[in-house]
Write an enzyme that holds these catalytic residues in place. Sequence first.
Site, PDB file in Angstrom:
ATOM      1  N   TYR A 138      13.084   5.267  -3.984  1.00  0.00           N
ATOM      2  CA  TYR A 138      12.756   6.663  -3.687  1.00  0.00           C
ATOM      3  C   TYR A 138      13.839   7.618  -4.165  1.00  0.00           C
ATOM      4  CZ  TYR A 138       9.068   4.861  -0.592  1.00  0.00           C
ATOM      5  OH  TYR A 138       7.981   4.221  -0.077  1.00  0.00           O
ATOM      6  N   LYS A 189      12.148  -9.073  -1.760  1.00  0.00           N
ATOM      7  CA  LYS A 189      11.272  -9.674  -2.776  1.00  0.00           C
ATOM      8  C   LYS A 189      12.183 -10.388  -3.767  1.00  0.00           C
ATOM      9  CE  LYS A 189       7.111 -10.043  -4.658  1.00  0.00           C
ATOM     10  NZ  LYS A 189       6.076 -10.913  -4.085  1.00  0.00           N
ATOM     11  N   ASP A 221       5.587  -9.713   0.839  1.00  0.00           N
ATOM     12  CA  ASP A 221       4.137  -9.962   0.886  1.00  0.00           C
ATOM     13  C   ASP A 221       3.792 -10.876   2.059  1.00  0.00           C
ATOM     14  OD1 ASP A 221       5.722 -11.670  -0.615  1.00  0.00           O
ATOM     15  OD2 ASP A 221       4.143 -12.293  -1.970  1.00  0.00           O
ATOM     16  N   ASP A 245       8.947   1.493   4.588  1.00  0.00           N
ATOM     17  CA  ASP A 245       7.963   2.568   4.705  1.00  0.00           C
ATOM     18  C   ASP A 245       6.591   1.958   5.021  1.00  0.00           C
ATOM     19  OD1 ASP A 245       6.595   4.922   4.451  1.00  0.00           O
ATOM     20  OD2 ASP A 245       7.020   5.230   2.322  1.00  0.00           O
ATOM     21  N   ASP A 249       4.691   1.388   9.064  1.00  0.00           N
ATOM     22  CA  ASP A 249       3.366   1.950   9.370  1.00  0.00           C
ATOM     23  C   ASP A 249       2.406   0.847   9.799  1.00  0.00           C
ATOM     24  OD1 ASP A 249       4.028   4.536   8.930  1.00  0.00           O
ATOM     25  OD2 ASP A 249       2.442   4.938   7.475  1.00  0.00           O
TER      26      ASP A 249
END
Length: 356
Positions: A138, A189, A221, A245, A249
Amino acid sequence: MKIAVLPGDGIGQEIIQQALRVLGAVRGDGLDVEIEQAAIGGAGYDEQGDPLPVSTLSLAKAADAVLLGAVGGPQYDELPRAMRPEQGLLRIRKELGLFANLRPALVYKELAEASSLKPELVENLDLMILRELTGDIYFGQPRGQRQTDSGQREGFDTMKYSESEIRRIAHVGFTIAGKRNRKLCSVDKANVLDTSILWREVVTDVGKEYPDIELSHMYVDNAAMQLVRAPKQFDVVLTGNMFGDILSDEASMLTGSIGMLPSASLDAQNKGLYEPVHGSAPDIAGKDLANPLATILSVAMMLRYTFGIEAAAQRIEKAVGSVLQQGLRTPDIYQEGTTKVGTVQMGDAVVAALGE
Ligand code: NAD
């Protein structure tokens, strides 16, 4: 100790009022605080033409902790981007150097039915997602769009973490795990990304300083899958900005009740900004319908993580559990057979339960 209180917009005023009553009620528990209020978001724009007025920022900088309601509303949607209420929030997080975002997903037994998962999978769930907030793809440079040799446009971003950024958030992760069930799962990852390989190495290295914390690693994942398969296997989940992020959620939705979820964002000295996860809910603002519990639970987080007064934090959390057990529900969490109450009545009930 100083707390800057920024109610913001929409239901912000209503929920903050109840949170302040609760804070007032635990004042005896080793808590001596000075409280000052200021405007942020649309309220800041209305008052001073800026969603983060200079006076609000200086108040927040001088305080030990910031308690925030929510910002935003349809009347501000047409403003230029820099004047929008949400910019106030993004700017204050950046100005205060808040790099550690704590999002608990807590499911009270009485509300397990509200989850989209089977109640037995989430009943008494208590997990914490710790997301790094100021680095990663980001913020990484270079980024942008460019023309390729073949004449088409391409977009690109840079995923990047320095060793010190990883070390800093890892220490927060181990410290939080130490205050909970001593299990930390670092999510990355590392089978594909170099950034993640470094992430895993550094987290493992920091872990050597915390031999009493059980450290595990999981690919993102798989973590996304495990969160809906068996969320109770997790205690603290530590991850980077982008993965966090998404996972935070996902985890918050396991609870099914957005009006119940607190959050904290901390700097290196444990100064924090505490706020409910939900927005300003303009559809129910001013109607005594808002659930104040997420904000009240944010106060509990403030007492735990900034002020280190664990007993008072637990007293508040227990009081919230007790009002739910009594069957009191704001409309967002109402089910047949329970008693519907308004924002103020819910605040009354928590304050009364604190005295039990
Ligand atoms: P929202 O979270 O405000 O509302 C979503 C839904 O949940 C609405 O139906 C609302 O009534 C309900 N809800 C939210 N909080 C509740 C509570 N405490 N009690 C009962 N019901 C509650 O999200 P939205 O509608 O997408 O956004 C509304 C405004 O809030 C927008 O301006 C948005 O930009 C802003 N927003 C602010 C924040 C923040 O301040 N941190 C976060 C998200 C959205």
